[in-house]
Structures are given as C-alpha cells and as structure tokens.
Design a protein around this motif. Structure first.
Motif, PDB file in Angstrom:
ATOM      1  N   THR A 111       0.790  -1.238   0.000  1.00  0.00           N
ATOM      2  CA  THR A 111       0.000   0.000   0.000  1.00  0.00           C
ATOM      3  C   THR A 111       0.820   1.285   0.000  1.00  0.00           C
ATOM      4  O   THR A 111       0.247   2.377   0.045  1.00  0.00           O
ATOM      5  CB  THR A 111      -0.912   0.017   1.238  1.00  0.00           C
ATOM      6  OG1 THR A 111      -0.106  -0.103   2.418  1.00  0.00           O
ATOM      7  CG2 THR A 111      -1.912  -1.128   1.176  1.00  0.00           C
ATOM      8  N   ARG A 112       2.116   1.191  -0.046  1.00  0.00           N
ATOM      9  CA  ARG A 112       2.939   2.401  -0.015  1.00  0.00           C
ATOM     10  C   ARG A 112       4.110   2.270  -0.985  1.00  0.00           C
ATOM     11  O   ARG A 112       4.467   1.162  -1.395  1.00  0.00           O
ATOM     12  CB  ARG A 112       3.444   2.695   1.402  1.00  0.00           C
ATOM     13  CG  ARG A 112       2.294   3.013   2.362  1.00  0.00           C
ATOM     14  CD  ARG A 112       2.757   3.623   3.663  1.00  0.00           C
ATOM     15  NE  ARG A 112       1.601   4.125   4.406  1.00  0.00           N
ATOM     16  CZ  ARG A 112       1.099   5.349   4.304  1.00  0.00           C
ATOM     17  NH1 ARG A 112       1.674   6.216   3.493  1.00  0.00           N
ATOM     18  NH2 ARG A 112       0.036   5.725   5.006  1.00  0.00           N
ATOM     19  N   PHE A 113       4.693   3.421  -1.343  1.00  0.00           N
ATOM     20  CA  PHE A 113       5.877   3.397  -2.211  1.00  0.00           C
ATOM     21  C   PHE A 113       6.821   4.522  -1.815  1.00  0.00           C
ATOM     22  O   PHE A 113       6.421   5.544  -1.249  1.00  0.00           O
ATOM     23  CB  PHE A 113       5.488   3.503  -3.688  1.00  0.00           C
ATOM     24  CG  PHE A 113       4.979   4.863  -4.108  1.00  0.00           C
ATOM     25  CD1 PHE A 113       5.819   5.820  -4.676  1.00  0.00           C
ATOM     26  CD2 PHE A 113       3.631   5.198  -3.943  1.00  0.00           C
ATOM     27  CE1 PHE A 113       5.342   7.065  -5.057  1.00  0.00           C
ATOM     28  CE2 PHE A 113       3.148   6.441  -4.331  1.00  0.00           C
ATOM     29  CZ  PHE A 113       4.003   7.376  -4.892  1.00  0.00           C
ATOM     30  N   THR A 114       8.103   4.315  -2.107  1.00  0.00           N
ATOM     31  CA  THR A 114       9.168   5.288  -1.861  1.00  0.00           C
ATOM     32  C   THR A 114       9.921   5.520  -3.158  1.00  0.00           C
ATOM     33  O   THR A 114      10.146   4.574  -3.933  1.00  0.00           O
ATOM     34  CB  THR A 114      10.127   4.786  -0.766  1.00  0.00           C
ATOM     35  OG1 THR A 114       9.448   4.803   0.491  1.00  0.00           O
ATOM     36  CG2 THR A 114      11.375   5.652  -0.664  1.00  0.00           C
ATOM     37  N   VAL A 115      10.305   6.766  -3.391  1.00  0.00           N
ATOM     38  CA  VAL A 115      11.101   7.103  -4.567  1.00  0.00           C
ATOM     39  C   VAL A 115      12.552   7.254  -4.136  1.00  0.00           C
ATOM     40  O   VAL A 115      12.863   8.042  -3.234  1.00  0.00           O
ATOM     41  CB  VAL A 115      10.602   8.395  -5.230  1.00  0.00           C
ATOM     42  CG1 VAL A 115      11.434   8.702  -6.482  1.00  0.00           C
ATOM     43  CG2 VAL A 115       9.130   8.295  -5.579  1.00  0.00           C
ATOM     44  N   ARG A 116      13.429   6.482  -4.789  1.00  0.00           N
ATOM     45  CA  ARG A 116      14.859   6.540  -4.489  1.00  0.00           C
ATOM     46  C   ARG A 116      15.631   7.030  -5.707  1.00  0.00           C
ATOM     47  O   ARG A 116      15.206   6.859  -6.845  1.00  0.00           O
ATOM     48  CB  ARG A 116      15.378   5.162  -4.068  1.00  0.00           C
ATOM     49  CG  ARG A 116      14.816   4.695  -2.731  1.00  0.00           C
ATOM     50  CD  ARG A 116      15.426   3.379  -2.277  1.00  0.00           C
ATOM     51  NE  ARG A 116      15.032   3.050  -0.903  1.00  0.00           N
ATOM     52  CZ  ARG A 116      15.653   3.484   0.175  1.00  0.00           C
ATOM     53  NH1 ARG A 116      16.728   4.255   0.039  1.00  0.00           N
ATOM     54  NH2 ARG A 116      15.225   3.150   1.376  1.00  0.00           N
TER      55      ARG A 116
END
Length: 688
Positions: A525-530
C-alpha cells in the motif's frame, strides 16, 4: 538581551581561602542588576540596578575585594539615579597615545533624562552631581581633561526630543556637551551654577543615537545612529567644532563611516590606545574604530552581524580596515548567539596551546574580547584585524565508505583477507579560511526528501502520484520501491517519466508499459522514490537536511563557501596592490568515485543501496573561544548570559571583567590561565 535578577547567596570563589570577616563581606557585595561595568584607577564599577547604586571592585587589593563601606563589614554603596543600566568613563589619549584617566565615571538609565556624575578617585567614590538633560538620554561618552591641565571634563550625551521640546528646530535628537570642573568644585557648586550644556551636533529627523565612543583626536568622537524604523542608521566621526546655534539643518559629520561598516547600523563602538607591534611599527591611538553591527537591521541575518573595524587613516578616511593579508577585514563573528559586549585590551599575554600540546604565552599587541548571548566568549587579534588561528593544519577532507548501518565497508578476498575501503576523491579543492567544519553523507540510492512511504491504491496498481511541491527532485531513471509496514518488494520499478496531472497540483510517476509489477508486490500500500539513473546519490548534511542529488559530473553540488578568515599566504589583488597573485576560486565539494563499481587494490565490490560516503570537511581554522564551566561545584552555574566587558588600558593588566546579568555578578577572566575551546573554571573568578 534577556535581563534577569537572581538573588544568589554565594560568596566569591576568589575569596574561598580567606578567613577574615572583612574579606568575606566585602567579597560578596550583594549585587542585583549587573547590567554594565567600567574600569578606572584600578577600580571596577558595576551597576547594582535593583538597588539604584554602584559597587566598586578594588583590583589593587589582595585578595581582590569590593571597596568596604565605612562600616567595613559591608561593601561600599554609591547611590546614583534610579535603575542605572549603563556606565561610561572619562577617556583621552596623551601625545604618546596612552590612555589618560579622568576624574569621573557616569551612570544613566534607559528612558531617563538624568545622568549621575561619580568621582572615580578611590578617596572620593561618591556621586558629586546629578545632571538633568532636556530629554531622554540615549548614549554618552566623556573626554578626560588634557593631561596635567586641570581643565574640565567634557561629557557628551545624546538626547531625544519626544515631546517637541525644541520647537524651533525641525529635528530633535542631538549631541550635547556639558563641561564639568573637578570633583571638589563640582560637589561645591550651587544649583544652576554649572555652564549650560551646548548643542554640538544635530541629527536628521527621525534619527537617534545608540552608541558613542571618544577617540584620540581633540574633542573627537564616533557615534552610531538609528532611524525610527530600526532598519537603517549611520556611523559617524564627529569633531566638536563648538556650539551649534540651532538644529534647523542636520549637522555634517567630519567623516561618514557607514560604508566602512558595510552600510549596516552599529550598536556598540570601541576604540584603543597606541599599539606597538614588534618589527612592524605601531598603530596610532584611535586609528581603528571597532563596531558591533546590529543584527536587527536585517532580522539577525549573518550579513548584518559580527565585528568590523574602519580605518580613520585610510585614503579616503573611514574605509573598512585591512587585515594582516592586506585585504579588507572580514567580519569577526561570535561562536553562536549575538555579541553582548566588546573590549580592546592592549598588550596582554595570552596562553596558546598548539596542536602538539606545546604552550606559549605571547604578548598580543591588541586583544579583542567579545562575549555573546550563547555564553561563549571569543578572543581575537584586534591588531591583526582577524580571528586567531591556533591550528597549524590546513583545510582538508576525509572520506569513508560506510554501509547503511554506518559501519565501514569491507571486502573479503579469495585469500580471506579483509580490506577496508578508502576511496580517493575525484575532486577536492579546499582553501583554508573558506570552508567551515562539516560532515556530509552521500547516500547511494537514498530516498528523496518528501517521497518516502507515500500511499498508493492497489486497485490501480500502476498509479503513483505525489504533490508536485515535494516531487521536484524526482526525475526519469529514479526508482520506485513498493512497501508496507510488514514487507518490502524485492523488485525495483524504474521511473520512465515524471508528468504533471492536468487540473491538479500533483505529478505522476510513470513506469514503462513493459515493466511488470510482481504479483506478491501488487497489494503493498505504499511506495518510496529513491535516486537512480545517472545521479543515484543523495547528499545530506550532518543534521540530515537534504542538500542536493547532483553530486557527480561537471555541474555537481559544491559546498557554499566564502572566506571567513584570511590565512597566512592569502593574497589580495586590487589596483593598489597589483603584483600579488589573485585570490583563488572558492572551495569545491568532494565528489565520490564513479558509482556502480568500486575497487580496492585488485578486489571489487558493487555499491549497495544505502551505502554512503561519509565526508568530513575540516576547516584548518581553530579560533580562540571558551565558556565558563557551569557544572555543579564550579560556582559558575548562573554565569550563562554575559553582558558588557571591560579591561584596563594601562598595558599591565592580564584581566578582563564581564558583567553577568544572569548571575548578578562580575566574572574576572585571567588570560594566561585560559585554554581555548573548553569550559573554564580555574581562570575565572566570580564576584557577586
């Protein structure tokens, strides 16, 4: 500056070895309201504002104690005007440039039109007159009688005109001069028999005077003004040419010094006696006028802070003084906080501890002492017009490759030998005096600021959006990582493009149509941008503040630098000195080696997500700062907020005295007992 009154039932630490009842009582004067100090005739005068009095510390006694009252069980009290919070003394310089003491010190109170005149000789020590000005007194300074002349003292004071007292004038604020005979004659004078005060300088409408100091020239003084807005003001050199008939027009100063102070208003002024410099001649008395610039002129910004000096002998007069390098002096900033005082001390011996532990006690031709509101006290070379640099090291940087746990990265070879990474920086140009100490982390594939753990709807698995305001650092080639509190997707999703969403303030991170989302990640349910692509690093400072993601290549991030110290070997290039080499470009920030593959000897290892280059930048500059040791047992627990500072001008003292409103005390500072950059107790003696 915060002013608080603390009732402290503590005896002076400097008298702890005395058993005499007289010493014990005169060492503890019961000060209350120590807002200012001044020094004359080996006597330190200090306000005890809450009691409408002055107390006097005797520097000639052993041990040092407060002057006793006729009843020797008590310290002498000199009653003065109500709530005294500012002091000054007679100042003049003889033909040799030495300080000439005068017969008086003076006390005033903020918002009052009164001035107390106190006889400063140790056999007099009493208020001999109380002057009533025509309006509120905002600043004052005084000239000693010419040496051996027996002439009058000249008191200069600045007044406001809030009630329209000077109805014939367009201005109002002005400088008055009051001539005063010797103490015996003044004490015996009938009311109204003194010469009337005369106007000697008229200000512009809406202008007031915040600070004054006497200079070496005949009847010459400097003053710092402020406009009603508080955002602008002038610093002026004035020679008293005699009474001014009226203030229909503002007076013209002898020299306008404002440009020399960077056109920033000044709130504290100080000058000095003659200074002799071995093998380099001398500096005439009053050549330099030092000023503490007023931070309120631009909301405490750094460009409106610090101490600068102007040169009254430059051509034209009043330019920013040039330091040891020949370049215009750089502002001398405190070690945090705002300056609360400034004193210039001729010829003290100061203790230096060098990098190798060796100690020296050189004579400093002119020492600057600057307390600041965070409790630190800065010592600087006022004769060299720069900070001290107590380190022989030059500016440098170190770098270490650490893993995500901030442990050194090691590589195990086939021979089972562990080799620690120590990569060489590609670009490191650090000029001493232009880079401050700092610590930075360059994190490989680090998370971009504001783009961590963003929500996504598994029902629309290819929809990834964020507010454009926080997504400005994202670009094609970066990496989406799906996650939840319990799980992390093992497959990265490269961003193909970052596109605005029409009609909204959001952007969309688009992944390629050919990019599949693994089934076991679709429900996260979540995402991170790297960071990824050709700029896979993210740069943070020691506090964790994001600085940049452009840290490789020709246009990469550089540490914002400017010269704050001119080291030995610094050259200034201008029309008046054309033969010297130009100033080099400012420092460039270290870059990591090329990403993807790092080698040590013949052994390689690919960078892993979260690996970081820990870069330590070392300025190579060690200034002379210290603070009282406020730990329990030192007797200095309340010495946290220093105020004005004073020191003897007779070239024989190695002491300064700082008023501490926070402690209702005076702190004696012994220069030869100090150690820089440490909390001090042995070299400090409180008197309360």
């Amino acid at each position: 500056m915060k002013r608080s009154t603390l009732a402290l039932l503590l005896a002076s630490a400097g008298l702890s070895g005395s058993c005499s009842a007289t010493d014990a009582t005169t060492g503890f004067a019961g000060l209350s309201g120590t807002f200012d100090v001044t020094l004359a005739n080996d006597l330190v005068f200090v306000t005890s504002s809450d009691r409408d009095e002055l107390r006097v510390l005797d520097l000639a006694s052993n041990p040092r104690t407060f002057i006793p009252a006729p009843n020797p069980l008590e310290a002498l009290s000199i009653p003065v005007l109500d709530r005294p919070d500012a002091l000054t003394r007679d100042v003049a310089y003889n033909a040799e440039g030495n300080d000439v003491p005068g017969p008086y010190i003076y006390a005033r109170s903020s918002g009052s039109p009164e001035i107390s005149v106190v006889a400063a000789a140790r056999d007099q020590l009493r208020q001999v007159a109380r002057l009533q000005a025509a309006s509120i007194v905002t600043a004052f300074a005084a000239r000693s009688p010419a040496e051996g002349s027996g002439g009058p003292s000249g008191l200069y004071y600045a007044i406001q005109d809030p009630d329209g007292l000077f109805t014939a004038d367009t201005g109002g604020a002005r400088v008055m001069r009051q001539d005063l005979p010797g103490p015996e004659a003044l004490a015996a004078a009938e009311p109204g028999s003194l010469p009337a005060p005369v106007t000697v300088f008229c200000l512009q409408p809406g202008e007031s005077i915040l600070a004054m100091t006497m200079l070496a020239g005949p009847d010459t003084f400097a003053l710092a003004t402020r406009q009603a807005s508080g955002r602008s003001g002038r610093t002026l050199l004035v020679t008293d040419a005699g009474p001014v008939a009226d203030c229909l027009q503002p007076s013209t100063p002898t020299v306008d010094l404002s440009a020399g102070f960077g056109n920033v208003p000044v709130r504290i002024l100080a000058s000095h006696p003659r200074v002799d410099i071995p093998d380099a001649g001398s500096i005439n008395a009053g050549r330099y006028i030092f000023g503490v610039r007023d931070e309120s002129a631009c909301s405490a910004a750094r460009e409106c802070s610090g101490v600068l000096a102007v040169d009254t002998e430059s051509s034209p007069p009043g330019q920013t003084a040039r330091d040891l390098s020949g370049a215009p002096m750089l502002p001398i900033f405190p070690a945090g906080g705002l300056p609360t005082g400034l004193a210039l001390v001729p010829d003290p011996n100061l203790r230096f501890v060098l990098d190798n532990g060796a100690e020296t006690r050189p004579r400093v031709p002119l020492l600057g002492v600057m307390p600041s509101s965070n409790g630190y006290i800065t010592l600087f070379s006022a004769s060299d017009l720069r900070q001290f640099d107590l380190s022989a090291a030059t500016a440098r940087s170190t770098v270490a490759l650490l893993d995500s746990n901030e442990l050194p990265v090691t590589i195990e070879t086939t021979d089972l030998v562990t080799v620690t990474q120590d990569p060489t920086l590609q670009r490191t140009v650090l000029y001493e005096g232009s880079v401050s100490n700092g610590f930075y982390r360059i994190i490989y594939q680090g998370g971009l600021p504001g783009l961590s753990s963003l929500p996504r709807d598994p029902a629309t698995p290819r929809l990834f959006e964020a507010e454009a305001a926080v997504a400005s650092t994202a670009r094609a080639g970066d990496i989406l990582v799906l996650e939840s509190p319990e799980a992390l997707c093992a497959i990265d999703l490269p961003i193909a493009s970052v596109e605005p969403v029409a009609g909204t303030s959001r952007v969309r991170f688009v992944i390629a149509d050919s990019q599949e989302i693994p089934a076991d990640c679709a429900s996260l349910t979540r995402f991170t941008v790297r960071a990824g692509g050709d700029q896979p690093f993210v740069l943070f400072n020691e506090a964790g503040t994001f600085l940049s993601r452009d840290v490789t290549g020709a246009s990469s991030y550089s540490v914002p630098t400017e010269y704050f110290f001119h080291p030995d070997g610094f050259y200034f290039d201008d029309d008046s000195n054309p033969q010297t080499p130009p100033v080099p470009n400012l420092s460039l920030f270290p870059q990591p080696p090329p990403p993807l593959h790092i080698r040590v000897a013949a052994v390689g290892r690919e960078l892993r997500r979260g690996d970081r280059y820990a870069v330590t930048v070392i300025s190579g500059i060690r200034n002379y700062v210290f603070t009282p040791d406020v730990a329990a047992g030192t007797g200095l627990a309340f010495y946290t907020l220093p105020g004005p500072v004073v020191a003897a001008q007779n070239r024989e003292a190695n002491m300064a005295y700082i008023a501490y409103p926070s402690a209702d005390g005076i702190l004696q500072v012994g220069f030869e007992g100090l150690t820089d950059n440490r909390a001090q107790s042995l070299a400090l003696v409180p008197f309360e």
